[in-house]
Design an enzyme around this catalytic site. Structure first.
Site, PDB file in Angstrom:
ATOM      1  N   GLU A 130      31.777  51.815  81.519  1.00 33.00           N
ATOM      2  CA  GLU A 130      31.015  52.149  80.328  1.00 33.00           C
ATOM      3  C   GLU A 130      29.612  52.636  80.707  1.00 33.00           C
ATOM      4  O   GLU A 130      28.893  51.964  81.450  1.00 33.00           O
ATOM      5  CB  GLU A 130      30.912  50.914  79.424  1.00 33.00           C
ATOM      6  CG  GLU A 130      30.219  51.186  78.108  1.00 33.00           C
ATOM      7  CD  GLU A 130      29.863  49.906  77.379  1.00 33.00           C
ATOM      8  OE1 GLU A 130      29.090  49.997  76.417  1.00 33.00           O
ATOM      9  OE2 GLU A 130      30.341  48.837  77.791  1.00 33.00           O
ATOM     10  N   HIS A 157      23.209  38.756  79.218  1.00 29.49           N
ATOM     11  CA  HIS A 157      22.603  39.674  80.178  1.00 29.49           C
ATOM     12  C   HIS A 157      22.009  38.922  81.358  1.00 29.49           C
ATOM     13  O   HIS A 157      21.393  39.531  82.232  1.00 29.49           O
ATOM     14  CB  HIS A 157      21.521  40.518  79.488  1.00 29.49           C
ATOM     15  CG  HIS A 157      22.047  41.300  78.325  1.00 29.49           C
ATOM     16  ND1 HIS A 157      21.852  40.912  77.031  1.00 29.49           N
ATOM     17  CD2 HIS A 157      22.793  42.417  78.280  1.00 29.49           C
ATOM     18  CE1 HIS A 157      22.448  41.776  76.217  1.00 29.49           C
ATOM     19  NE2 HIS A 157      23.030  42.690  76.952  1.00 29.49           N
TER      20      HIS A 157
END
Length: 705
Positions: free
Chosen positions: A404, A506
């Protein structure tokens, strides 16, 4: 062998059929093909009976049968032997049919040896009962939840792409990938993702020669598929062909299989064959169907027997009489019985070495130094990785980079910037936002002969697709006894300590799920000087030994240039052309008071903590493990024995973290010095400044020193 009620019903019903007055041929399906079809079905049925008998006698260990699904033999006869097949675990008819097309094949012995967990099994060597055989182009699948579908899509994409790349493929350019699965699996995320990906690629006009086959018996163990649900679901995927057929009708099954294969082969557009089936003998030998089905319902299904449907067609056409049908059926029983008797008590694996051989026979090849030009300017970690990826794409035409955002954007952190423009969309491309698809694409590319380097955008995003590594990638060599392999290097941006952009998704600091997979190689770079060489070694391990490698890149170090003070530029480095050998560690400093064992972000923190400690007269050496799985035990112990104290500095969590393996390795080796560890806390990483409360800090390290 006791008679099964299903067996008795078939025999009695065939015996009562009225013979045809004359021979009535059918142009859609020849007499010869119909006979061939019945023989494959009968062989599969008697193998199921034999498997149950073997279990009763303590000689068999697998009874998930194909009874009621034998109409999948139509695909085995309609497809080319060179069409790669990834099969549902009830595809016994397909296996018998395909094997019958290859002289010298031994399908009866193959299946019985698999049920017996014997080393005579031609695909797994006794490690698992699977339908697989390299000579038949049947790739083994151990999953029962359709986790092989993403790989099948990736393989179809690779078959269409490799001729344009000029890369040799194990299968002809006009091959069709065959992928079968059960109706309950239609609801699993792997199946949904794979079918959605197929529709997405077809929508974009990309060639994808794959025929999905849903073998629909209406049950997922005891849970019924709602009436009409599977049909509506499978027919809903845009631009994907769909056709439903009753497996009890041999002419319709054989015709549909042939026509759909021709369509996919010529159009290169994916399609779904919805094959209505029935399940006999329960889910497996241990399944008591009476707990959730009435006796009348169970016996009522006998009339839907696909073998009975074929027998009726043979008799109705005047090809065979009822007596000839039964003689042919009994001949198949005798053939299975003869092979079973000859098998006796077959050889089985008895040692650890035999079991794990496919996981550890690849060895450790000597990696050559990088002969390419060495940049003279210092690089960051991100630049070092990106430059190496470009060099690998330049030097190895089979390498593909995808994930991605990796192409147009060049990655969220710019690591792959410029590669798509330089090497084109066939080799560097963006994927769907679906990690299962990303890894499945890599699995398909790898088994076809490409060398994929997929990117997972964040470590936390791996977990919903981790079974593609555990259940598919790492197991392929194991369950195929080395007949198949999927060389690949998965790049994952991960670990914690990002500034200004945080939260658990993250800043995931857990590597446990990767370290637990047998045969998986996991590496973590830290300093720019060695990051490129470490990545190149992973790629070479994949290329030369079929290894599945995971390369976890510390996000917080991507663009770091400084070490001790802002502006000192001591973290950015000129790449070292020397190769990093498998199991090799890096050391920094020459202190003798203690050895700090660490990796990733811990290297920079340890160097900073050591700098502070030196001001207090404490001199230490920092060891960068680099290899997280398997741990570089030999190098670790060799260095540790030179020090009276070892401090393990682990940015992952205290429970299940890397430090547990390091401390255990030292204890197993009899290290006699003092060992301590400092780690992050057993917590997810929160957003903002609170992260510092649970993450390992330089102060923690300095305090421990």
């Amino acid at each position: 062998m006791p008679a099964e009620p299903l067996d008795e019903y078939f025999t009695e019903t065939v015996r009562s059929l009225a013979p045809a007055v004359e021979h009535r041929p059918d142009r859609r399906v020849s007499d010869e093909l119909l006979l061939h079809y019945f023989d494959a079905q009968a062989q599969s049925r008697h193998l199921d009976f034999a498997a149950r008998d073997m279990q009763r006698r303590g000689e068999g260990f697998y009874t998930i049968g194909s009874a009621g699904h034998e109409s999948n033999a139509a695909l085995g006869l309609a497809a080319r032997v060179t069409d790669p097949a990834l099969l549902h675990y009830r595809s016994g008819g397909f296996y018998a049919a395909r094997a019958s097309l290859v002289p010298g094949s031994t399908p009866i012995r193959d299946v019985l040896a698999g049920c017996a967990a014997s080393t005579l099994d031609p695909i797994s060597g006794g490690r698992h009962k699977v339908f697989g055989n390299a000579a038949l182009n049947v790739l083994p699948q151990t999953s029962t939840i359709a986790s092989h579908l993403p790989r099948a899509v990736g393989l179809a994409l690779a078959l269409a792409r490799m001729p344009r790349l000029g890369i040799d493929c194990p299968w002809p350019a006009d091959s069709v990938v065959l992928c079968s699965f059960g109706d309950a699996s239609v609801n699993h995320s792997t199946a949904v993702g794979a079918l959605n990906t197929a529709a997405y690629l077809a929508h974009r006009g990309l060639p994808l020669p794959i025929l999905f086959v849903c073998e629909d018996n209406g049950f997922g163990i005891s849970v019924r598929s709602p009436v009409g649900w599977v049909e509506r679901t499978l027919a809903s995927y845009p631009r994907v062909g769909y056709r439903m057929v009753d497996g009890a009708d041999p002419v319709d099954a054989l015709t549909a299989a042939s026509e759909m294969l021709v369509s996919v082969r010529t159009s290169r557009v994916p399609a779904i064959l919805h094959l209505k089936a029935v399940r006999y003998l329960g889910h497996a030998g241990s399944d008591a169907e009476s707990a959730y089905r009435s006796p009348a319902e169970i016996t009522g299904d006998y009339a839907r027997d696909p073998l009975l449907g074929t027998a009726r067609e043979l008799v109705g056409r005047g090809i065979l009489s009822p007596e000839q049908i039964l003689e042919r059926y009994e001949r198949s029983r005798r053939s299975v019985g003869d092979v079973l008797a000859d098998l006796g008590t077959p050889p089985r694996m008895t040692s650890v070495a035999e079991v794990v051989r496919p996981l550890h026979t690849h060895g450790h090849p000597r990696i050559p130094d990088d002969p390419g030009p060495v940049p003279q300017e210092p690089l960051t970690l991100a630049q070092a990785v990106g430059r190496t990826l470009g060099d690998l794409l330049e030097q190895m035409p089979q390498v593909c980079v995808f994930g991605e955002d990796v192409a147009v954007k060049g990655g969220v952190y710019g690591v792959t910037r410029g590669l798509a423009k330089r090497f084109g969309p066939l080799r560097v491309f963006d994927t769907l936002l679906d990690e299962q698809t990303i890894l499945g694409t890599a699995l398909g590319f790898a088994v076809a002969g490409l060398l994929p380097i997929p990117e997972i955008q964040y470590l936390a995003y791996l977990h919903n697709a981790e079974d593609q590594l555990r259940g598919e990638a790492a197991t392929l060599k194991f369950f195929s006894d080395g007949s198949y392999q999927n060389p690949m290097v998965v790049r994952i941006a991960g670990l914690a300590y990002q500034r200004g952009f945080g939260g658990h998704f993250h800043n995931d600091n857990s590597l446990t799920v990767l370290r637990d997979i047998p045969g998986l190689t996991v590496a973590v770079p830290s300093r720019p000087a060695h990051a490129g060489a470490l990545l190149r070694t992973c790629v070479e391990l994949a290329r030369s030994t079929g290894r599945v490698c995971v390369f976890v890149e510390p996000i917080a170090l991507y663009h770091q240039r400084d070490l001790y003070e802002d502006g000192d530029g001591l973290w950015a480095q000129v790449p070292d052309p020397a190769a990093v050998q498998p199991g090799e560690v890096q050391t920094y400093g020459d202190g003798t008071d203690a050895l700090l064992v660490t990796f990733g972000n811990g290297v920079r923190m340890c160097l900073r903590a050591a700098h502070r400690a030196a001001a207090r007269g404490l001199d230490v050496t920092v060891l960068d493990l680099q290899w997280i799985a398997p741990l570089p035990v030999a190098a670790l112990v060799e260095h540790a024995e030179r020090f009276p104290r070892v401090l393990v500095v682990d940015e992952t969590r205290r429970s299940g973290g890397v430090s547990e393996g390091v401390v255990t390795a030292l204890a197993d080796a009899g290290y006699e010095g003092e060992v301590r560890r400092v780690t992050s806390r057993d917590s997810f990483v929160p957003l903002g400044p609170a992260a510092s409360a649970v993450l390992l800090s330089e102060d923690d390290i300095a305090g421990a020193l």
